[in-house]
Scaffold this motif. Structure first.
Motif, PDB file in Angstrom:
ATOM      1  N   ALA A  83      84.175 127.555  78.947  1.00 21.83           N
ATOM      2  CA  ALA A  83      82.772 127.309  78.620  1.00 21.83           C
ATOM      3  C   ALA A  83      82.246 128.343  77.630  1.00 21.83           C
ATOM      4  CB  ALA A  83      81.929 127.330  79.898  1.00 21.83           C
ATOM      5  N   ALA A  84      82.697 129.584  77.751  1.00 23.93           N
ATOM      6  CA  ALA A  84      82.253 130.626  76.823  1.00 23.93           C
ATOM      7  C   ALA A  84      82.776 130.371  75.417  1.00 23.93           C
ATOM      8  CB  ALA A  84      82.727 131.991  77.314  1.00 23.93           C
ATOM      9  N   MET A 142      83.657 127.423  74.149  1.00 27.48           N
ATOM     10  CA  MET A 142      83.034 126.221  73.594  1.00 27.48           C
ATOM     11  C   MET A 142      81.585 126.450  73.194  1.00 27.48           C
ATOM     12  SD  MET A 142      84.640 123.053  75.690  1.00 27.48           S
ATOM     13  CE  MET A 142      84.724 123.775  77.313  1.00 27.48           C
ATOM     14  N   SER A 143      80.909 127.367  73.845  1.00 26.86           N
ATOM     15  CA  SER A 143      79.508 127.623  73.505  1.00 26.86           C
ATOM     16  C   SER A 143      79.343 128.840  72.613  1.00 26.86           C
ATOM     17  CB  SER A 143      78.687 127.821  74.782  1.00 26.86           C
ATOM     18  OG  SER A 143      79.076 129.007  75.421  1.00 26.86           O
ATOM     19  N   GLY A 150      79.692 129.321  69.234  1.00 25.86           N
ATOM     20  CA  GLY A 150      78.786 128.938  68.151  1.00 25.86           C
ATOM     21  C   GLY A 150      78.701 129.888  66.993  1.00 25.86           C
TER      22      GLY A 150
END
Length: 115
Positions: free
Chosen positions: A69-70, A72-73, A75
């Motif tokens: 999750a880290a 993928m987020s 950014g």
């Protein structure tokens, strides 16, 4: 332990947080004897094996989930800082059809917004 790579520090930190959450959930499942997990593991021959496997699997699963999750987020736009859009981003919103306002149809309008 000192990690020189910022990406490894990023992943390690999120993995530790996720693993800690996984162990906390596994221990709370055992403490509250959800679905008879604690009583079932106390009846088995090596009494430590069941809780250990539960905690280890929760640690591995939750740390992998937190790292995924880290990533993928994350950014990030990259290190070059070269923006072609001049600091503008495109947002979309739904508006009614401008050529036939009474038709009830909708279309998508692009709006440029400064970041």
């Amino acid at each position: 332990m000192h990690l020189k790579s910022p990406m490894l520090r990023f992943l390690f930190g999120h993995g530790v947080i996720g693993g800690g959450a996984g162990i906390a959930i596994a221990v709370s499942l055992l403490a509250f004897d959800v679905a008879g997990l604690a009583s079932l593991s106390m009846k088995s021959e090596p009494t430590w094996l069941g809780p250990f496997l539960l905690c280890f699997s929760f640690f591995a699963s939750f740390s992998a989930l937190a790292m995924g999750a880290a990533v993928m987020s994350f950014g990030g736009r990259g290190d070059d800082g070269d923006d072609d859009d001049g600091g503008m981003t495109v947002r979309h919103r739904i508006i009614t059809d401008t050529q036939n306002p009474g038709s009830g149809r909708a279309e998508r309008a692009a709006i440029r917004v400064r970041r």
